[in-house]
Structures are given as C-alpha cells and as structure tokens.
Design a protein around this motif. Structure first.
Motif, PDB file in Angstrom:
ATOM      1  N   ALA A 104     -29.046  26.820  37.827  1.00 46.70           N
ATOM      2  CA  ALA A 104     -28.210  26.843  39.022  1.00 46.70           C
ATOM      3  C   ALA A 104     -26.912  26.081  38.804  1.00 46.70           C
ATOM      4  CB  ALA A 104     -28.984  26.249  40.201  1.00 46.70           C
ATOM      5  N   LEU A 105     -26.998  24.958  38.100  1.00 44.72           N
ATOM      6  CA  LEU A 105     -25.815  24.126  37.865  1.00 44.72           C
ATOM      7  C   LEU A 105     -24.834  24.811  36.925  1.00 44.72           C
ATOM      8  CD1 LEU A 105     -24.591  21.342  38.479  1.00 44.72           C
ATOM      9  CD2 LEU A 105     -25.726  20.489  36.419  1.00 44.72           C
ATOM     10  N   LEU A 106     -25.349  25.404  35.864  1.00 40.47           N
ATOM     11  CA  LEU A 106     -24.493  26.020  34.860  1.00 40.47           C
ATOM     12  C   LEU A 106     -23.736  27.218  35.412  1.00 40.47           C
ATOM     13  CD1 LEU A 106     -23.610  26.025  31.886  1.00 40.47           C
ATOM     14  CD2 LEU A 106     -25.573  27.492  31.395  1.00 40.47           C
ATOM     15  N   PHE A 107     -24.353  27.948  36.338  1.00 41.03           N
ATOM     16  CA  PHE A 107     -23.745  29.174  36.839  1.00 41.03           C
ATOM     17  C   PHE A 107     -23.244  29.025  38.276  1.00 41.03           C
ATOM     18  CE2 PHE A 107     -26.598  30.466  33.431  1.00 41.03           C
ATOM     19  CZ  PHE A 107     -25.735  31.225  32.655  1.00 41.03           C
ATOM     20  N   THR A 108     -22.737  27.836  38.607  1.00 37.02           N
ATOM     21  CA  THR A 108     -22.121  27.594  39.909  1.00 37.02           C
ATOM     22  C   THR A 108     -20.615  27.763  39.798  1.00 37.02           C
ATOM     23  OG1 THR A 108     -23.859  26.076  40.674  1.00 37.02           O
ATOM     24  CG2 THR A 108     -21.694  25.873  41.699  1.00 37.02           C
ATOM     25  N   ARG A 109     -20.018  28.519  40.716  1.00 36.46           N
ATOM     26  CA  ARG A 109     -18.573  28.719  40.710  1.00 36.46           C
ATOM     27  C   ARG A 109     -17.865  27.452  41.178  1.00 36.46           C
ATOM     28  NH1 ARG A 109     -17.864  33.827  44.490  1.00 36.46           N
ATOM     29  NH2 ARG A 109     -18.919  32.315  45.829  1.00 36.46           N
ATOM     30  N   THR A 110     -16.632  27.294  40.729  1.00 40.75           N
ATOM     31  CA  THR A 110     -15.865  26.103  41.086  1.00 40.75           C
ATOM     32  C   THR A 110     -15.687  25.976  42.596  1.00 40.75           C
ATOM     33  OG1 THR A 110     -14.675  26.215  38.987  1.00 40.75           O
ATOM     34  CG2 THR A 110     -13.695  24.880  40.730  1.00 40.75           C
ATOM     35  N   LEU A 113     -18.432  24.130  44.603  1.00 39.70           N
ATOM     36  CA  LEU A 113     -18.763  22.741  44.280  1.00 39.70           C
ATOM     37  C   LEU A 113     -18.960  21.858  45.513  1.00 39.70           C
ATOM     38  CD1 LEU A 113     -16.547  22.061  41.130  1.00 39.70           C
ATOM     39  CD2 LEU A 113     -18.992  22.628  41.255  1.00 39.70           C
ATOM     40  N   PRO A 114     -18.153  21.979  46.566  1.00 36.45           N
ATOM     41  CA  PRO A 114     -18.428  21.158  47.756  1.00 36.45           C
ATOM     42  C   PRO A 114     -19.817  21.413  48.331  1.00 36.45           C
ATOM     43  CG  PRO A 114     -16.205  22.039  47.847  1.00 36.45           C
ATOM     44  CD  PRO A 114     -16.884  22.732  46.700  1.00 36.45           C
ATOM     45  N   THR A 115     -20.227  22.672  48.349  1.00 36.70           N
ATOM     46  CA  THR A 115     -21.579  22.995  48.815  1.00 36.70           C
ATOM     47  C   THR A 115     -22.627  22.403  47.885  1.00 36.70           C
ATOM     48  OG1 THR A 115     -20.803  25.068  49.786  1.00 36.70           O
ATOM     49  CG2 THR A 115     -23.171  24.875  49.384  1.00 36.70           C
ATOM     50  N   LEU A 116     -22.347  22.441  46.578  1.00 40.72           N
ATOM     51  CA  LEU A 116     -23.276  21.884  45.602  1.00 40.72           C
ATOM     52  C   LEU A 116     -23.472  20.390  45.829  1.00 40.72           C
ATOM     53  CD1 LEU A 116     -25.010  22.242  43.064  1.00 40.72           C
ATOM     54  CD2 LEU A 116     -22.948  21.868  41.689  1.00 40.72           C
ATOM     55  N   LEU A 117     -22.414  19.684  46.180  1.00 43.48           N
ATOM     56  CA  LEU A 117     -22.533  18.250  46.448  1.00 43.48           C
ATOM     57  C   LEU A 117     -23.505  17.988  47.588  1.00 43.48           C
ATOM     58  CD1 LEU A 117     -18.869  16.918  46.098  1.00 43.48           C
ATOM     59  CD2 LEU A 117     -20.847  16.266  44.704  1.00 43.48           C
TER      60      LEU A 117
END
Length: 217
Positions: A104-110, A113-117
């Motif tokens: 999931a981390l490797l294939f996350t779009r830039t 990133l706020p959602t990933l945080l």
C-alpha cells in the motif's frame, strides 16, 4: 519450510509422548497459527504422515468414556534428526513474509499523501495497543510462573519489534510531511514560516519609512 512439522516435533521433544488433541491445544494456547505460520488444522494429518515416514511412532491408545480413542505419539531418532534440520533452517535463515502495508505504501500516489498520514495515525494507535497488550500479557505470565525464559524472551522480542516499528513510523511521517510540502511548492515548511515573518516585518518597516505615508496628529 514445514512449520507445522517443526512445531509438532519440537513439542514432542519438549513434552514427551502426546496425542494430537494435546498438541492442538498447545498450538491454540500459544496462538502459534497467528504469528508463527503453523497450520493448526493440519496437525493431525502431519502426525499421520510422520507416523508413516517413521519420524514419530505410536506408543499407546487412550480413551476416556465415550470419547473417540486417541493415539499417543512420541518422537523417534529419525524425527530428532528431522527436527535438528528444521530448527537449523528456521534459526539461521532470514525469512520474509507478505507485507500488505508495504504494498500500500509503495503504490500510493503523491496526492494521496495527506490521506495516508491520517491512516498512519490509526495504524500507530493500533500498534501501541498491540504492543502494550503483549507486554502486559508477557509480564503477567512471567509473574505467574507459567512461562519459561525462552517464552518470556519471545514476548520481549515482539515488544522490541513493535517499538522499532513505531520509531520507524515517526521517520516515515516526517518524510511524508516533507513530500506534501514539496508538492505544494514549499520545500521547507519551517523556512516558509520564517520567510513569512521576515516579509511581514519588512512590509511594516517600509510603511514606516515611506514619506508618502500620512501622519495624523
């Protein structure tokens, strides 16, 4: 690697002759299927297979009341040799499992990133709950005298692994925050704040020095 075989042979070596239900119970109590990759459902089949190959042998049959008869097995010399080989492989070789989080981390779009945080905050909370639960369980079992030094060391190992994961995630948060800043055109958020303060001070000074500025008395 046959981890179920490793678990069964190791249990018979440590505990002496047992029947399949007793081995299964040990597997369930230790939750080895969740963290060790042992297939609890395959224990009986593995015992029968090793009985046929000579790695274990039946020593007697037990029956309590109307319950089905249970065959008690013990490890053989061939089983001891097999166990040594499996144990050597398990201890000396580095094994890697699947990593959904890494994918999931490797294939996350830039722009995600706020959602990933936000997701990482939830992950950190879950890791902390797991870490504290494992630490508390290990300490309680150790105080009760129900686990030995190797068992206690395994609990401590897991706690240290989770502590390291939390420290790594702190670094990851900083990397993502910087990437978000870069994508918005500002490489250093702290520097941006400093420049904004300096700009405000310059503007105020310019207004003071401007001869066209009206002074009311």
């Amino acid at each position: 690697m046959n981890l179920t075989r490793l678990m069964v042979l190791g249990t018979l070596q440590n505990s002496g002759p047992l029947h399949g239900h007793e081995i299964r119970r040990i597997a369930e109590v230790t939750s080895v299927s969740s963290w060790g990759g042992v297939s609890v459902g395959a224990l009986y089949r593995e015992l029968r297979t090793m009985d046929e190959t000579g790695h274990v042998e039946s020593v007697r049959t037990e029956q309590v009341g109307r319950r089905p008869a249970r065959t008690v097995y013990r490890i053989t010399a061939l089983g001891e040799a097999e166990l040594r080989g499996l144990r050597e492989e398990a201890v000396t070789e580095i094994h890697h499992g699947t990593d959904p989080f890494g994918v999931a981390l490797l294939f996350t779009r830039t722009d995600d990133l706020p959602t990933l945080l936000d997701l990482l905050k939830r992950r950190r909370d879950a890791i902390r709950v797991m870490r504290d639960g494992i630490a508390a369980e290990g300490e309680a079992l150790h105080r009760a005298g129900t686990i030995g030094p190797l068992d206690a060391a395994m609990f401590r190992r897991r706690v240290i692994q989770l502590d390291a994961e939390l420290a790594w995630q702190d670094d990851l948060d900083r990397v993502i925050e910087q990437a978000v800043a870069d994508s918005s055109g500002e490489a250093d958020p702290a520097a941006a704040a400093d420049r904004a303060d300096a700009s405000d001070q310059t503007d105020q000074a310019d207004e003071t020095d401007d001869p066209t500025t009206e002074v009311h008395t």
